[in-house]
Design a protein around this motif. Structure first.
Motif, PDB file in Angstrom:
ATOM      1  N   TYR A  17       0.767  -1.248   0.208  1.00 20.44           N
ATOM      2  CA  TYR A  17       0.069  -0.075   0.114  1.00 20.44           C
ATOM      3  C   TYR A  17       0.818   1.275  -0.138  1.00 20.44           C
ATOM      4  N   LEU A  18       2.202   1.290   0.376  1.00 22.19           N
ATOM      5  CA  LEU A  18       2.977   2.241   0.575  1.00 22.19           C
ATOM      6  C   LEU A  18       3.268   2.739  -0.950  1.00 22.19           C
ATOM      7  N   ASP A  19       3.386   1.738  -1.704  1.00 18.14           N
ATOM      8  CA  ASP A  19       3.713   1.969  -3.347  1.00 18.14           C
ATOM      9  C   ASP A  19       2.494   2.462  -3.963  1.00 18.14           C
ATOM     10  N   GLY A  20       1.221   2.155  -3.603  1.00 19.46           N
ATOM     11  CA  GLY A  20       0.126   2.633  -4.245  1.00 19.46           C
ATOM     12  C   GLY A  20       0.023   3.889  -3.842  1.00 19.46           C
ATOM     13  N   LEU A  21       0.170   4.246  -2.390  1.00 19.31           N
ATOM     14  CA  LEU A  21      -0.082   5.735  -2.043  1.00 19.31           C
ATOM     15  C   LEU A  21       1.086   6.768  -2.715  1.00 19.31           C
ATOM     16  N   ARG A  22       2.176   6.155  -2.933  1.00 21.90           N
ATOM     17  CA  ARG A  22       3.197   6.801  -3.655  1.00 21.90           C
ATOM     18  C   ARG A  22       2.802   7.399  -5.016  1.00 21.90           C
ATOM     19  N   GLY A  23       2.223   6.248  -5.663  1.00 19.51           N
ATOM     20  CA  GLY A  23       1.714   6.449  -6.989  1.00 19.51           C
ATOM     21  C   GLY A  23       0.799   7.311  -7.246  1.00 19.51           C
ATOM     22  N   LEU A  24      -0.170   7.383  -6.371  1.00 13.97           N
ATOM     23  CA  LEU A  24      -1.424   7.869  -6.588  1.00 13.97           C
ATOM     24  C   LEU A  24      -1.040   9.555  -6.156  1.00 13.97           C
ATOM     25  N   SER A 296      -3.565  -3.305  10.609  1.00 14.88           N
ATOM     26  CA  SER A 296      -4.715  -4.177   9.839  1.00 14.88           C
ATOM     27  C   SER A 296      -4.128  -5.441   9.265  1.00 14.88           C
ATOM     28  N   ILE A 297      -2.888  -5.037   8.209  1.00 16.11           N
ATOM     29  CA  ILE A 297      -2.307  -6.068   7.652  1.00 16.11           C
ATOM     30  C   ILE A 297      -1.680  -7.333   8.215  1.00 16.11           C
ATOM     31  N   ILE A 298      -0.952  -6.693   9.326  1.00 18.82           N
ATOM     32  CA  ILE A 298      -0.275  -7.738  10.071  1.00 18.82           C
ATOM     33  C   ILE A 298      -1.437  -8.608  10.973  1.00 18.82           C
ATOM     34  N   GLU A 299      -2.459  -8.049  11.407  1.00 15.23           N
ATOM     35  CA  GLU A 299      -3.521  -8.739  12.234  1.00 15.23           C
ATOM     36  C   GLU A 299      -4.389  -9.684  11.152  1.00 15.23           C
ATOM     37  N   GLY A 300      -4.314  -9.417   9.741  1.00 14.56           N
ATOM     38  CA  GLY A 300      -5.031 -10.149   8.875  1.00 14.56           C
ATOM     39  C   GLY A 300      -6.460  -9.773   8.854  1.00 14.56           C
ATOM     40  N   LYS A 301      -6.858  -8.750   9.031  1.00 17.22           N
ATOM     41  CA  LYS A 301      -8.244  -8.094   9.113  1.00 17.22           C
ATOM     42  C   LYS A 301      -8.559  -7.858   7.506  1.00 17.22           C
ATOM     43  N   GLN A 302      -9.990  -7.939   7.476  1.00 14.85           N
ATOM     44  CA  GLN A 302     -10.582  -7.703   5.943  1.00 14.85           C
ATOM     45  C   GLN A 302     -10.221  -6.168   5.682  1.00 14.85           C
ATOM     46  N   PRO A 303      -9.487  -6.194   4.417  1.00 18.80           N
ATOM     47  CA  PRO A 303      -9.051  -4.874   4.002  1.00 18.80           C
ATOM     48  C   PRO A 303     -10.158  -3.807   3.979  1.00 18.80           C
ATOM     49  N   SER A 304     -10.000  -2.520   4.331  1.00 14.63           N
ATOM     50  CA  SER A 304     -10.581  -1.477   4.139  1.00 14.63           C
ATOM     51  C   SER A 304     -10.851  -1.007   2.915  1.00 14.63           C
ATOM     52  N   LEU A 305     -11.768   0.060   2.487  1.00 10.65           N
ATOM     53  CA  LEU A 305     -11.775   0.862   1.179  1.00 10.65           C
ATOM     54  C   LEU A 305     -10.340   1.230   0.848  1.00 10.65           C
ATOM     55  N   VAL A 306      -9.976   2.150   1.866  1.00 18.08           N
ATOM     56  CA  VAL A 306      -8.771   2.902   1.449  1.00 18.08           C
ATOM     57  C   VAL A 306      -7.475   1.801   1.239  1.00 18.08           C
ATOM     58  N   LEU A 307      -7.926   0.832   2.037  1.00 15.98           N
ATOM     59  CA  LEU A 307      -6.542  -0.065   1.855  1.00 15.98           C
ATOM     60  C   LEU A 307      -6.555  -0.853   0.470  1.00 15.98           C
ATOM     61  N   ARG A 308      -7.844  -1.211  -0.046  1.00 20.30           N
ATOM     62  CA  ARG A 308      -8.161  -1.781  -1.316  1.00 20.30           C
ATOM     63  C   ARG A 308      -7.733  -1.046  -2.538  1.00 20.30           C
TER      64      ARG A 308
END
Length: 392
Positions: A17-24, A296-308
């Protein structure tokens, strides 16, 4: 030579997600730097869009927070608060990653300027400042060139936005690369997380309030914002009881939303607040977002809209050449504008073409630049090439 050792608590962590944020964020910077007007009043629907494109500084803030976060990750995850290798090797890695694409992009800008100068000298061509209005200018002085070569052009009001204006943030980040191991980490180890953030903001704000705005164009408060990224990494991975409690019990996602709202409110010019205030709240928002998403990623939770969104393959792909996009979009947008300026098209069509054609050409040129001038200097590419050479 200072020795910096590291022992990771577990396997190498990958946060796409860090790459995605950097790209957007880089794509948003491109849209911010499009100049859709040609001297007349834009139609109302374009005015609303242009106003939505006025928060480019928040993208720069995201880059700074992200830089502090990424550099601090191996330190926060180590057993002894250090990272691997020597200080010299750390500088070499940072230099190899940042400097070659920067200097190649700068050389291209200088070459364009030389071509324009020769054409004006020996032909009837004259550079039209209105047609070529934007974040690149082929008109610059020897001082401009030298300051860019030395990566100090952010320190002077007369040089920090000359040649290719988005490049002003590169020396700011480059200077932080040195302050990180030499100043910030020693303070963090000696006095703790809160003090390094406070001291960094004090250092950044002293020129503004005690030295009559000295170096204000360099945005020295970004040093404190960089430390917010460091803090996010430390809170996210520290084993200290107080930080573990903060990580587990504070509503980081909600805090990110709250700080984002405050950042937009404090940006409102009628309040008369200095820009370091809204940028700092934006930095807090990104720091909280990083803690929330990583947790959220480490705990294996369902990805939020922002994370998706941030982990979408297109966003991640854009992130792979975001640095090249940041370096090259200025001259590309200016030359697209220069081309469109002389076409017999309406103001509406000029604005639409500026955004569509300018963005498309920026992406294409940036990806080509990445393939030839950025990727060859990336550590992953170098390792693959070494393995291939060894096999051969």
């Amino acid at each position: 030579m200072t020795k910096i050792t590291s022992t990771f608590t577990d396997k190498r962590l990958h946060l796409p997600y860090l790459d995605g944020l950097r790209g957007l964020a880089s794509l948003y910077v491109v849209l911010v730097h499009v100049e859709p007007g040609i001297g007349e009043q834009l139609p109302m629907h374009w005015l609303f869009f242009v106003r939505a494109m006025k928060y480019g500084a928040f993208s720069v803030v995201s880059f700074i927070v992200l830089s502090g976060y990424v550099l601090m990750l191996p330190v926060a995850r180590s057993e002894n608060g250090h990272f691997s290798g020597s200080l010299i090797n750390y500088i070499k890695r940072r230099s190899r990653r940042i400097l070659p694409p920067y200097y190649i992009a700068l050389f291209i800008c200088l070459l364009i300027g030389a071509v324009v100068f020769i054409c004006e000298k020996f032909t009837s061509f004259r550079w039209n400042e209105v047609a070529g209005f934007g974040s690149f200018s082929p008109k610059f002085s020897l001082i401009d060139v030298l300051s860019h070569l030395l990566l100090v052009h952010n320190l002077s009001e007369s040089t920090y936005i000359t040649i290719n204006s988005p490049m002003w943030s590169i020396p700011t980040e480059w200077q932080m690369y040195f302050l990180f191991p030499l100043l910030l980490l020693p303070i963090w180890r000696r006095f703790g997380l809160l003090m390094v953030v406070i001291i960094a903001f004090v250092i950044g704000l002293i020129p503004i309030y005690l030295l009559n705005g000295f170096l204000e164009q360099a945005n020295p408060w970004l040093l404190g914002i960089f430390c917010l990224g460091m803090a996010a990494a430390d809170i996210g991975f520290s084993q200290k009881p107080k930080l573990v409690a903060m990580r587990n019990f504070l509503p980081w996602g909600r805090l990110a939303i709250i700080f984002t709202c405050i950042a937009f409110l404090t940006e409102w010019r009628r309040l008369g607040l200095h820009i370091w205030i809204n940028q700092s709240f934006a930095g807090l928002a990104f720091a909280c977002l990083f803690i929330s998403l990583t947790k959220s990623i480490i705990e294996g939770k369902q990805p939020s809209l922002v994370l998706r969104i941030l982990q979408h393959p297109w966003a991640i792909a854009l992130g792979t050449f975001s640095y090249s996009l940041y370096l090259t979009h200025g001259p590309v947008l200016v030359f697209v504008r220069y081309f469109l300026f002389y076409l017999p098209i309406s103001l509406d069509m000029f604005a639409a073409a500026s955004y569509l054609l300018g963005t498309a050409m920026s992406l294409i040129i940036a990806y080509c630049f990445y393939l030839f001038f950025e990727r060859p200097f990336m550590s992953g590419f170098l390792k693959k090439r070494k393995v291939k050479d060894a096999v051969i």
